[in-house]
Design a protein around this motif. Sequence first.
Motif, PDB file in Angstrom:
ATOM      1  N   GLU A  94       0.858  -1.184   0.000  1.00  0.00           N
ATOM      2  CA  GLU A  94       0.000   0.000   0.000  1.00  0.00           C
ATOM      3  C   GLU A  94       0.894   1.234   0.000  1.00  0.00           C
ATOM      4  O   GLU A  94       2.005   1.210   0.537  1.00  0.00           O
ATOM      5  N   ASN A  95       0.401   2.318  -0.592  1.00  0.00           N
ATOM      6  CA  ASN A  95       1.067   3.622  -0.562  1.00  0.00           C
ATOM      7  C   ASN A  95       0.124   4.624   0.079  1.00  0.00           C
ATOM      8  O   ASN A  95      -1.034   4.732  -0.335  1.00  0.00           O
ATOM      9  N   ILE A  96       0.632   5.344   1.071  1.00  0.00           N
ATOM     10  CA  ILE A  96      -0.190   6.312   1.799  1.00  0.00           C
ATOM     11  C   ILE A  96       0.562   7.642   1.854  1.00  0.00           C
ATOM     12  O   ILE A  96       1.713   7.683   2.317  1.00  0.00           O
ATOM     13  N   PRO A  97      -0.065   8.731   1.410  1.00  0.00           N
ATOM     14  CA  PRO A  97       0.594  10.035   1.498  1.00  0.00           C
ATOM     15  C   PRO A  97       0.829  10.445   2.951  1.00  0.00           C
ATOM     16  O   PRO A  97       0.094  10.037   3.846  1.00  0.00           O
ATOM     17  N   ILE A  98       1.840  11.271   3.134  1.00  0.00           N
ATOM     18  CA  ILE A  98       2.156  11.860   4.437  1.00  0.00           C
ATOM     19  C   ILE A  98       2.016  13.374   4.298  1.00  0.00           C
ATOM     20  O   ILE A  98       2.561  13.967   3.356  1.00  0.00           O
ATOM     21  N   ASN A  99       1.304  13.996   5.224  1.00  0.00           N
ATOM     22  CA  ASN A  99       1.167  15.451   5.252  1.00  0.00           C
ATOM     23  C   ASN A  99       1.266  15.911   6.702  1.00  0.00           C
ATOM     24  O   ASN A  99       0.611  15.333   7.583  1.00  0.00           O
ATOM     25  N   ARG A 100       2.080  16.932   6.937  1.00  0.00           N
ATOM     26  CA  ARG A 100       2.294  17.474   8.289  1.00  0.00           C
ATOM     27  C   ARG A 100       2.730  16.381   9.264  1.00  0.00           C
ATOM     28  O   ARG A 100       2.335  16.357  10.428  1.00  0.00           O
ATOM     29  N   GLY A 101       3.507  15.426   8.754  1.00  0.00           N
ATOM     30  CA  GLY A 101       4.067  14.384   9.603  1.00  0.00           C
ATOM     31  C   GLY A 101       3.117  13.255   9.956  1.00  0.00           C
ATOM     32  O   GLY A 101       3.439  12.432  10.815  1.00  0.00           O
ATOM     33  N   HIS A 102       1.948  13.197   9.299  1.00  0.00           N
ATOM     34  CA  HIS A 102       0.951  12.162   9.595  1.00  0.00           C
ATOM     35  C   HIS A 102       0.474  11.485   8.318  1.00  0.00           C
ATOM     36  O   HIS A 102       0.441  12.105   7.252  1.00  0.00           O
ATOM     37  N   LEU A 103       0.058  10.248   8.453  1.00  0.00           N
ATOM     38  CA  LEU A 103      -0.544   9.542   7.330  1.00  0.00           C
ATOM     39  C   LEU A 103      -1.844  10.233   6.939  1.00  0.00           C
ATOM     40  O   LEU A 103      -2.615  10.645   7.806  1.00  0.00           O
ATOM     41  N   VAL A 104      -2.090  10.342   5.645  1.00  0.00           N
ATOM     42  CA  VAL A 104      -3.308  10.970   5.161  1.00  0.00           C
ATOM     43  C   VAL A 104      -4.341   9.866   4.911  1.00  0.00           C
ATOM     44  O   VAL A 104      -4.638   9.488   3.784  1.00  0.00           O
ATOM     45  N   LEU A 105      -4.851   9.335   6.015  1.00  0.00           N
ATOM     46  CA  LEU A 105      -5.901   8.314   5.955  1.00  0.00           C
ATOM     47  C   LEU A 105      -7.254   8.991   6.142  1.00  0.00           C
ATOM     48  O   LEU A 105      -7.342  10.037   6.794  1.00  0.00           O
ATOM     49  N   GLY A 106      -8.295   8.378   5.619  1.00  0.00           N
ATOM     50  CA  GLY A 106      -9.639   8.871   5.846  1.00  0.00           C
ATOM     51  C   GLY A 106     -10.045   8.667   7.297  1.00  0.00           C
ATOM     52  O   GLY A 106      -9.446   7.862   8.015  1.00  0.00           O
ATOM     53  N   THR A 107     -11.064   9.350   7.713  1.00  0.00           N
ATOM     54  CA  THR A 107     -11.537   9.312   9.094  1.00  0.00           C
ATOM     55  C   THR A 107     -11.763   7.889   9.597  1.00  0.00           C
ATOM     56  O   THR A 107     -11.425   7.561  10.727  1.00  0.00           O
ATOM     57  N   TRP A 108     -12.321   7.027   8.758  1.00  0.00           N
ATOM     58  CA  TRP A 108     -12.683   5.677   9.177  1.00  0.00           C
ATOM     59  C   TRP A 108     -11.743   4.620   8.634  1.00  0.00           C
ATOM     60  O   TRP A 108     -12.088   3.446   8.586  1.00  0.00           O
ATOM     61  N   GLN A 109     -10.549   5.010   8.214  1.00  0.00           N
ATOM     62  CA  GLN A 109      -9.605   4.046   7.654  1.00  0.00           C
ATOM     63  C   GLN A 109      -8.540   3.639   8.662  1.00  0.00           C
ATOM     64  O   GLN A 109      -8.003   4.478   9.390  1.00  0.00           O
TER      65      GLN A 109
END
Length: 137
Positions: free
Chosen positions: A100-115
């Motif tokens: 899986e590839n997950i973006p990082i923004n502001r030092g955190h994973l950019v996951l959806g609220t319920w992911q």
Amino acid sequence: MTHYQKLLRVSTNGKSFYNITAKIESIVAESGVETGLCTLFLRHTSASLVIQENADPDVLVDLANYMAKLVPESGKYIHDAEGADDMPAHIRTALTHTSENIPINRGHLVLGTWQGIYIWEHRQRSHVRELVVHISQ
């Protein structure tokens, strides 16, 4: 370009979903990367890596039940050297993901609220699963 890599070992206790979101978030924080990409790679052929619902556990139950019907352990498989659950585990992994590839923004994973991020163990017995976490900036 900055790269950070870590091997994460996750013990499983048989067929189930193992939420590793907090462990991955911790590795992202440890990397110091503010904006980038987190690549996850599970080094196995009888377990999967999935991003899925993290609020209602019934979703995971329904997924497991559906997969059990789709790929039954009672099938007539040629490969059975490691037990009746081995070949179905390989098929289940082929139908899902090992990366899986997950973006990082502001030092955190950019996951959806319920992911949440899960290792989906497809075997009955316990294993130690290895996950390569690679972070790029």
